[in-house]
Structure formats: structure tokens, C-alpha cells
Motif scaffolding. Structure first.
Motif, PDB file in Angstrom:
ATOM      1  N   PHE A 173       8.989  10.507  -3.185  1.00 33.61           N
ATOM      2  CA  PHE A 173       8.270  10.126  -4.389  1.00 33.61           C
ATOM      3  C   PHE A 173       7.606  11.315  -5.069  1.00 33.61           C
ATOM      4  O   PHE A 173       7.054  12.201  -4.416  1.00 33.61           O
ATOM      5  CB  PHE A 173       7.226   9.061  -4.054  1.00 33.61           C
ATOM      6  N   SER A 174       7.622  11.266  -6.386  1.00 37.65           N
ATOM      7  CA  SER A 174       7.029  12.314  -7.208  1.00 37.65           C
ATOM      8  C   SER A 174       5.512  12.166  -7.234  1.00 37.65           C
ATOM      9  O   SER A 174       4.973  11.090  -6.960  1.00 37.65           O
ATOM     10  CB  SER A 174       7.567  12.228  -8.631  1.00 37.65           C
ATOM     11  N   PRO A 175       4.792  13.231  -7.592  1.00 36.55           N
ATOM     12  CA  PRO A 175       3.335  13.115  -7.753  1.00 36.55           C
ATOM     13  C   PRO A 175       2.948  12.029  -8.758  1.00 36.55           C
ATOM     14  O   PRO A 175       1.948  11.336  -8.565  1.00 36.55           O
ATOM     15  CB  PRO A 175       2.926  14.504  -8.245  1.00 36.55           C
ATOM     16  N   SER A 176       3.733  11.867  -9.814  1.00 38.55           N
ATOM     17  CA  SER A 176       3.423  10.831 -10.820  1.00 38.55           C
ATOM     18  C   SER A 176       3.494   9.441 -10.209  1.00 38.55           C
ATOM     19  O   SER A 176       2.648   8.578 -10.492  1.00 38.55           O
ATOM     20  CB  SER A 176       4.397  10.927 -11.997  1.00 38.55           C
ATOM     21  N   PHE A 177       4.493   9.198  -9.377  1.00 40.04           N
ATOM     22  CA  PHE A 177       4.636   7.882  -8.742  1.00 40.04           C
ATOM     23  C   PHE A 177       3.507   7.651  -7.741  1.00 40.04           C
ATOM     24  O   PHE A 177       2.961   6.541  -7.657  1.00 40.04           O
ATOM     25  CB  PHE A 177       5.991   7.784  -8.046  1.00 40.04           C
ATOM     26  N   LYS A 178       3.151   8.695  -7.002  1.00 32.04           N
ATOM     27  CA  LYS A 178       2.054   8.560  -6.044  1.00 32.04           C
ATOM     28  C   LYS A 178       0.740   8.256  -6.759  1.00 32.04           C
ATOM     29  O   LYS A 178      -0.037   7.399  -6.317  1.00 32.04           O
ATOM     30  CB  LYS A 178       1.922   9.841  -5.206  1.00 32.04           C
ATOM     31  N   ARG A 179       0.488   8.950  -7.866  1.00 36.41           N
ATOM     32  CA  ARG A 179      -0.735   8.684  -8.630  1.00 36.41           C
ATOM     33  C   ARG A 179      -0.753   7.253  -9.157  1.00 36.41           C
ATOM     34  O   ARG A 179      -1.797   6.586  -9.145  1.00 36.41           O
ATOM     35  CB  ARG A 179      -0.859   9.672  -9.794  1.00 36.41           C
ATOM     36  N   ALA A 180       0.384   6.772  -9.621  1.00 34.58           N
ATOM     37  CA  ALA A 180       0.453   5.402 -10.131  1.00 34.58           C
ATOM     38  C   ALA A 180       0.162   4.389  -9.021  1.00 34.58           C
ATOM     39  O   ALA A 180      -0.545   3.395  -9.241  1.00 34.58           O
ATOM     40  CB  ALA A 180       1.822   5.146 -10.747  1.00 34.58           C
ATOM     41  N   SER A 181       0.689   4.631  -7.835  1.00 37.56           N
ATOM     42  CA  SER A 181       0.425   3.739  -6.704  1.00 37.56           C
ATOM     43  C   SER A 181      -1.058   3.724  -6.365  1.00 37.56           C
ATOM     44  O   SER A 181      -1.653   2.659  -6.121  1.00 37.56           O
ATOM     45  CB  SER A 181       1.250   4.166  -5.483  1.00 37.56           C
ATOM     46  N   LEU A 182      -1.663   4.909  -6.337  1.00 36.77           N
ATOM     47  CA  LEU A 182      -3.101   4.997  -6.080  1.00 36.77           C
ATOM     48  C   LEU A 182      -3.897   4.254  -7.152  1.00 36.77           C
ATOM     49  O   LEU A 182      -4.856   3.529  -6.849  1.00 36.77           O
ATOM     50  CB  LEU A 182      -3.541   6.463  -6.049  1.00 36.77           C
ATOM     51  N   ASN A 183      -3.494   4.424  -8.401  1.00 34.76           N
ATOM     52  CA  ASN A 183      -4.231   3.782  -9.494  1.00 34.76           C
ATOM     53  C   ASN A 183      -4.146   2.264  -9.431  1.00 34.76           C
ATOM     54  O   ASN A 183      -5.110   1.561  -9.763  1.00 34.76           O
ATOM     55  CB  ASN A 183      -3.714   4.284 -10.839  1.00 34.76           C
ATOM     56  N   ILE A 184      -3.002   1.755  -9.010  1.00 34.57           N
ATOM     57  CA  ILE A 184      -2.887   0.300  -8.838  1.00 34.57           C
ATOM     58  C   ILE A 184      -3.838  -0.175  -7.745  1.00 34.57           C
ATOM     59  O   ILE A 184      -4.527  -1.194  -7.895  1.00 34.57           O
ATOM     60  CB  ILE A 184      -1.428  -0.096  -8.535  1.00 34.57           C
ATOM     61  N   ALA A 185      -3.903   0.577  -6.638  1.00 30.31           N
ATOM     62  CA  ALA A 185      -4.846   0.217  -5.568  1.00 30.31           C
ATOM     63  C   ALA A 185      -6.286   0.295  -6.075  1.00 30.31           C
ATOM     64  O   ALA A 185      -7.138  -0.511  -5.675  1.00 30.31           O
ATOM     65  CB  ALA A 185      -4.654   1.137  -4.367  1.00 30.31           C
ATOM     66  N   ARG A 186      -6.560   1.243  -6.965  1.00 34.57           N
ATOM     67  CA  ARG A 186      -7.927   1.427  -7.463  1.00 34.57           C
ATOM     68  C   ARG A 186      -8.398   0.291  -8.367  1.00 34.57           C
ATOM     69  O   ARG A 186      -9.582  -0.050  -8.366  1.00 34.57           O
ATOM     70  CB  ARG A 186      -8.018   2.758  -8.219  1.00 34.57           C
ATOM     71  N   ILE A 187      -7.496  -0.286  -9.138  1.00 29.46           N
ATOM     72  CA  ILE A 187      -7.930  -1.343 -10.062  1.00 29.46           C
ATOM     73  C   ILE A 187      -8.018  -2.708  -9.390  1.00 29.46           C
ATOM     74  O   ILE A 187      -8.631  -3.629  -9.918  1.00 29.46           O
ATOM     75  CB  ILE A 187      -7.003  -1.430 -11.299  1.00 29.46           C
ATOM     76  N   VAL A 188      -7.451  -2.831  -8.209  1.00 28.42           N
ATOM     77  CA  VAL A 188      -7.399  -4.130  -7.533  1.00 28.42           C
ATOM     78  C   VAL A 188      -8.784  -4.778  -7.380  1.00 28.42           C
ATOM     79  O   VAL A 188      -8.950  -5.963  -7.700  1.00 28.42           O
ATOM     80  CB  VAL A 188      -6.682  -3.997  -6.174  1.00 28.42           C
ATOM     81  N   PRO A 189      -9.823  -4.050  -6.909  1.00 27.94           N
ATOM     82  CA  PRO A 189     -11.134  -4.716  -6.784  1.00 27.94           C
ATOM     83  C   PRO A 189     -11.676  -5.225  -8.119  1.00 27.94           C
ATOM     84  O   PRO A 189     -12.406  -6.218  -8.147  1.00 27.94           O
ATOM     85  CB  PRO A 189     -12.034  -3.607  -6.213  1.00 27.94           C
ATOM     86  N   LEU A 190     -11.314  -4.576  -9.221  1.00 30.11           N
ATOM     87  CA  LEU A 190     -11.757  -5.055 -10.531  1.00 30.11           C
ATOM     88  C   LEU A 190     -11.024  -6.332 -10.916  1.00 30.11           C
ATOM     89  O   LEU A 190     -11.608  -7.263 -11.470  1.00 30.11           O
ATOM     90  CB  LEU A 190     -11.518  -3.995 -11.607  1.00 30.11           C
ATOM     91  N   MET A 191      -9.727  -6.381 -10.621  1.00 26.84           N
ATOM     92  CA  MET A 191      -8.916  -7.536 -10.983  1.00 26.84           C
ATOM     93  C   MET A 191      -9.288  -8.787 -10.194  1.00 26.84           C
ATOM     94  O   MET A 191      -9.093  -9.914 -10.669  1.00 26.84           O
ATOM     95  CB  MET A 191      -7.434  -7.222 -10.748  1.00 26.84           C
ATOM     96  N   TYR A 192      -9.832  -8.600  -8.982  1.00 23.57           N
ATOM     97  CA  TYR A 192     -10.107  -9.757  -8.123  1.00 23.57           C
ATOM     98  C   TYR A 192     -11.574  -9.839  -7.710  1.00 23.57           C
ATOM     99  O   TYR A 192     -11.911 -10.580  -6.793  1.00 23.57           O
ATOM    100  CB  TYR A 192      -9.204  -9.722  -6.885  1.00 23.57           C
ATOM    101  N   GLY A 193     -12.446  -9.095  -8.404  1.00 25.95           N
ATOM    102  CA  GLY A 193     -13.868  -9.085  -8.072  1.00 25.95           C
ATOM    103  C   GLY A 193     -14.625 -10.211  -8.749  1.00 25.95           C
ATOM    104  O   GLY A 193     -15.507  -9.966  -9.576  1.00 25.95           O
ATOM    105  N   TYR A 194     -14.294 -11.443  -8.401  1.00 28.39           N
ATOM    106  CA  TYR A 194     -14.943 -12.616  -9.003  1.00 28.39           C
ATOM    107  C   TYR A 194     -16.409 -12.725  -8.563  1.00 28.39           C
ATOM    108  O   TYR A 194     -16.739 -12.471  -7.407  1.00 28.39           O
ATOM    109  CB  TYR A 194     -14.215 -13.897  -8.602  1.00 28.39           C
ATOM    110  N   ASN A 195     -17.268 -13.115  -9.501  1.00 24.44           N
ATOM    111  CA  ASN A 195     -18.645 -13.412  -9.142  1.00 24.44           C
ATOM    112  C   ASN A 195     -18.797 -14.912  -8.910  1.00 24.44           C
ATOM    113  O   ASN A 195     -17.812 -15.663  -8.911  1.00 24.44           O
ATOM    114  CB  ASN A 195     -19.617 -12.916 -10.230  1.00 24.44           C
ATOM    115  N   ASP A 196     -20.024 -15.366  -8.718  1.00 24.77           N
ATOM    116  CA  ASP A 196     -20.251 -16.782  -8.409  1.00 24.77           C
ATOM    117  C   ASP A 196     -19.878 -17.698  -9.573  1.00 24.77           C
ATOM    118  O   ASP A 196     -19.666 -18.896  -9.381  1.00 24.77           O
ATOM    119  CB  ASP A 196     -21.721 -17.009  -8.031  1.00 24.77           C
ATOM    120  N   SER A 197     -19.810 -17.151 -10.770  1.00 26.33           N
ATOM    121  CA  SER A 197     -19.434 -17.945 -11.948  1.00 26.33           C
ATOM    122  C   SER A 197     -17.927 -17.932 -12.188  1.00 26.33           C
ATOM    123  O   SER A 197     -17.455 -18.384 -13.235  1.00 26.33           O
ATOM    124  CB  SER A 197     -20.156 -17.409 -13.193  1.00 26.33           C
ATOM    125  N   GLN A 198     -17.183 -17.394 -11.218  1.00 25.33           N
ATOM    126  CA  GLN A 198     -15.726 -17.303 -11.300  1.00 25.33           C
ATOM    127  C   GLN A 198     -15.270 -16.482 -12.509  1.00 25.33           C
ATOM    128  O   GLN A 198     -14.222 -16.754 -13.102  1.00 25.33           O
ATOM    129  CB  GLN A 198     -15.087 -18.691 -11.330  1.00 25.33           C
TER     130      GLN A 198
END
Length: 513
Positions: free
Chosen positions: A469-494
């Protein structure tokens, strides 16, 4: 070029000159770190590579080296793909192998050590120790009243948003360059470039989003599949995060298309179809013949037609630009995704709670990450050959670790997504069922966080390893892992407050730095 672009270009040239002429190794590292944190490093890739090449191997575990300097050196090099041994931290340990207690007063050093600890790989006990030690003493310092307000804010940001596991563009506007490094002459210049660049990139993203909305509306799936999610902004966020560089505009547009279909097909399996219909749909996708969809209900035919069109369109683009036709791999990936969705549908229909290991193994595929990253691999077109394609088709660790992180965070965010009334099951449910008679097991959530931490370590290792894998692909994989907590970080109000802030910072807010 208009006046702003001319000024932007002039400031880039001036920063290039300064970076190439700096003599102080620490100042070089701090400038590189600042450019990266302010998301303008993509203008200076060659200069930064030169700096890091010169720095590689120049620092060691000498007692004369400051902890802040050493940890910053370690982190920047590892982030760039250089292997640096954790042995360089040995001089900061006592005879018992623990970090020296006097380091607890070195706030800057602890901040850098904590940041560095997040680049650990499996088996690197030193970085596990560093993480615990730095977190403990930084937390104590944050609770005290002795820190200056600017430093206290920096400590809080470091603890809550370590650079390696978070999105730089989300935190860039909070990076207080003046208070941290205001003695350097280049600070005001870098801040001005960052302000101009951020606002120019924001304008580009807004234009792209309008095109995505137009494409989605013309596709017509939202009118035909009323039960499915209608979230083009959210789908585009995955692409903009994976590939933030302005030059990747066309790639972002193309990548958003399969991402949208992952969500739509997921809703078909969770909400829209009967088990019989889902089985027929999975068979049709695996055969990928127009005649095989005749028995499907009309909404599934419409979905398959969109899937066929988008897959052909992307395959033609990759063939024309990179000389490789990926259609076989992409069709196989869609078939695998549907099979994983069908397995989950059968589990739910039969009220079967699978073993947690079986659930997670299937969940890696049903996360959609292997399919999306396969599309990204071909769209980037870097290192395309039989061996690398064979590797991608088998979900190597770089892909599967990213998928595990997404699947487990998704399951932690137990709130239902918008408009979803179906049921996916969850790893925690499987884990608790599996251990319901074992009172000694750790908290299921703690167990999941440990698995996420282990997956990050594996992901870090893959980004440092020599693979296909190229550095660009590795960075993209890391970035997807990085946004995951934002995408699924629900609060009590859903709701997703952190994701909403991220959207505002990317698309709505001008910045002044």
C-alpha cells in the motif's frame, strides 16, 4: 490567479524558503508539527520529507536530550512512516524500568510523550507505560491551579484529542500557535497562510457538496426507497475525511457513490426486505447478471441497477486512468458485503446470538470498510498489479483493523441511526451472552475499548511495515479510523454533537487563527 491565490502562493514560497534554511533541529520539528496541525503541510511535502530525512537517526537516548524534543522527534518520524525504536526513551526510566518521577513536573515533555504513545505497536510496553504515566500526571496537572490558562487548555486538548487518533482539520482552529511557539519569527506567516488556506479549501468542499447533492437527487434512490437513509452530507464526510487534499476532489466525488450504496443496501437488509427477498438479492449480486434480478421486487431492481451503473462507471474510470479494470474485484466485494448482511439478517430472524468472535469476523465485512477501501485502492491507482490486487481482495490487516475499529465503535454507539428501525445485533450483546455465567469477566465496554486499542496498535504497525500500500492509501485508512468516533459518538439525546461541530468547522465557519 486572483489576488488571494497570488498572496497564498507567495506565502507558500516564503515558508518553503524558511523551512529549508532553518538550522535549529528543534525549530525544524516544531515548524513541521505546526504545519501539520494547521493542515497546510500538503503544500510542503518535499521540504518536510527533507527535514525528516535529515532528522532520522540524529537523536538518540542521550541524557542531554530533552523529553519534549525526543518524543516530538519520535512521533513525527513514526507518523511519516519511519521506524524509530522505543529504546530511545530508556534514559528517562529509573532502575526499575519505570519513567522517572521527576518527569511529572515537565508538562511540555509529558504532552509530547502522551502524543507519541498513541503511535505504539503490539508488544511495545514502553509506549503503554508512557501512555499511563503521561495521562496520569497531565490529568493531575489539569486539576491543579498552577498552570497558566493557555497551557491548561493545551493539556486538556492533548488528553482529549491526541493528534494521531483525531482529525487535524477538526482541531486546527483550536491550535494556539502563538502561545505555544510565539517566539519564532515564522509564526505569524504560518497563521496567515493557514487562515487563507482553510477558507479556500472550505469553499472547494462546499462546491463539491453541491455536486454530491445534485448527483444523489438525479440518481433517484431516495424517492424510490422511502425507508432508506437520505444522508448525502454524511456520506460525503467519509470521503472528505479519507482524502482531505484539495487535489483529490474528483476522487472524493467518486468515492462517495459506493459509500452511499453501502448505507442504502444496509437499510434494505435491516429494514426493507424479507429474508426471502434478501436471499434473492444476495444471489443476484453474486451472479451480477441482469436476468438474475427478474424475481426481485421493484425497489431491489432499482437498487441493483444503480449498483451496476456506479460499479461500471468507476471501473471504466480506473481502466482509463490507470490501465487496470477492477470490475471483477468490485463485484466480488459487493457480493461479499451482501453475504455478510444476509448472515446478520438470518441471525436476527432466528433470534440467534452468535459467538462474539463469529460476529466480529462477519462484522468486519458488514462494516463496509473493506468494500470502500477496495474502491479507494483502485481510484488512487498506486501500485496496481496482480499481487497487490490479490492482497486487497483478502482483506489484509491494514483494511481489517480499520474495519474492526468501525464495527466496535458502531456497536458502542447503541443509539439507532436516523430513520433506522431494524436491528444489527452488537458485539457487546454477543460478548455478554457468551459470558453470562462468568462473573469474573471485565466490563463489556472496557473489553471493547481494549479491542479498539489493540486494533489501533495493529494499524500503526501496518502503516510502518513494507506492504503493497502507498502512503496515500495508508493515510486514508488512518483517517477513516479517526472519524469513526465522531460518526458513532451518540449522546443521550441520540444526536451526534461532535460530528455536528466537525461539519460546521469544515463547511460553515471561516477561521481567523
Amino acid at each position: 490567479m486572483d489576488g488571494i491565490q497570488i498572496k497564498h502562493s507567495e506565502k507558500c514560497e516564503e515558508i518553503r524558503r524558511i523551512l529549508s534554511e532553518l538550522d535549529d533541529p528543534l525549530e525544524c520539528l516544531i515548524m513541521v508539527d505546526s504545519l501539520q496541525r494547521l493542515c497546510i503541510d500538503y503544500h510542503f511535502e518535499d521540504e518536510i520529507t527533507t527535514v525528516l530525512n535529515n532528522q532520522y537517526g540524529t537523536l538518540n537516548s542521550s541524557h542531554n536530550v530533552d523529553l519534549h524534543v525526543l518524543a516530538l522527534h519520535f512521533r513525527l518520524l513514526r507518523q511519516a512512516g519511519y521506524f524509530v525504536s522505543t529504546d530511545i526513551f530508556d534514559s528517562f526510566k529509573d532502575k526499575e524500568g519505570q519513567f522517572k518521577q521527576e518527569l511529572s513536573e515537565d508538562i511540555r515533555g509529558l504532552m509530547s510523550l502522551y502524543e507519541a504513545s498513541h503511535l505504539g505497536m503490539e508488544g511495545e510496553d514502553t509506549l503503554d507505560q508512557a501512555n499511563y504515566f503521561a495521562h496520569k500526571h497531565l490529568s493531575d496537572a489539569r486539576m491543579s491551579t498552577t498552570l497558566q490558562p493557555e497551557l491548561a487548555r493545551a493539556v486538556s486538548d492533548t488528553l482529549e484529542y491526541p493528534y494521531h487518533k483525531n482529525l487535524a482539520r477538526f482541531k486546527a482552529k483550536h491550535y494556539d500557535l502563538s502561545s505555544l511557539h510565539g517566539t519564532y519569527g515564522w509564526v505569524s506567516l504560518v497563521k496567515e497562510l493557514a487562515r487563507m488556506d482553510f477558507n479556500m479549501v472550505r469553499s472547494l468542499y462546499q462546491q463539491e457538496l453541491l455536486q454530491i447533492f445534485r448527483w444523489w437527487r438525479e440518481l433517484g434512490l431516495s424517492q424510490e426507497l422511502k425507508f432508506a437513509r437520505d444522508q448525502p452530507l454524511k456520506w460525503y464526510l467519509w470521503s472528505i475525511t479519507a482524502l482531505p487534499d484539495p487535489k483529490d476532489s474528483q476522487l472524493r466525488m467518486e468515492l462517495t457513490k459506493p459509500i452511499s450504496l453501502v448505507y442504502i443496501i444496509d437499510d434494505i437488509f435491516d429494514v426493507g426486505g424479507t429474508l426471502e427477498e434478501l436471499t434473492l438479492f444476495t444471489t443476484a449480486v453474486n451472479r451480477w447478471e441482469i436476468t438474475s434480478i427478474e424475481e426481485l421486487p421493484e425497489y431491489m431492481k432499482i437498487c441493483f441497477k444503480a449498483l451496476d451503473d456506479i460499479t461500471n462507471e468507476i471501473s471504466d474510470k480506473v481502466l482509463n486512468e490507470h490501465g487496470w479494470n477492477p470490475i471483477g474485484t468490485l463485484r466480488m466485494a459487493w457480493g461479499g458485503l451482501c453475504e455478510a448482511f444476509l448472515i446478520e439478517a438470518k441471525w436476527f430472524a432466528s433470534k440467534l446470538v452468535p459467538k462474539s468472535r463469529d460476529y466480529l469476523e462477519n462484522g468486519v465485512i458488514s462494516s463496509g470498510v473493506p468494500l470502500v477501501l477496495a474502491h479507494l485502492f483502485f481510484l488512487l491507482g498506486q501500485g496496481l498489479n496482480k499481487e497487490s490486487v490479490y492482497y486487497v481482495e483478502r482483506n489484509p490487516p491494514l483494511i481489517s483493523c480499520t474495519a474492526v475499529i468501525l464495527r466496535l465503535w458502531d456497536d458502542l454507539g447503541s443509539a439507532k441511526d436516523e430513520k433506522q428501525e431494524g436491528h444489527d445485533g452488537s458485539y457487546i450483546e454477543c460478548y455478554m451472552k457468551e459470558h453470562e455465567e462468568d462473573s469474573s469477566i471485565e466490563s463489556p465496554k472496557n473489553h471493547v475499548f481494549c479491542l479498539i486499542s489493540d486494533s489501533w496498535k495493529q494499524l500503526n504497525g501496518e502503516c510502518l511495515s513494507m506492504n503493497h500500500f502507498s502512503p496515500s492509501f495508508k493515510r486514508a485508512s488512518l483517517n477513516i479510523a479517526r472519524i469513526v468516533p465522531l460518526m458513532y459518538g451518540y449522546n443521550d439525546s441520540q444526536s451526534l454533537p461532535i460530528l455536528e461541530d466537525y461539519i460546521k468547522s469544515l463547511l460553515n465557519e471561516s477561521v481567523s487563527f
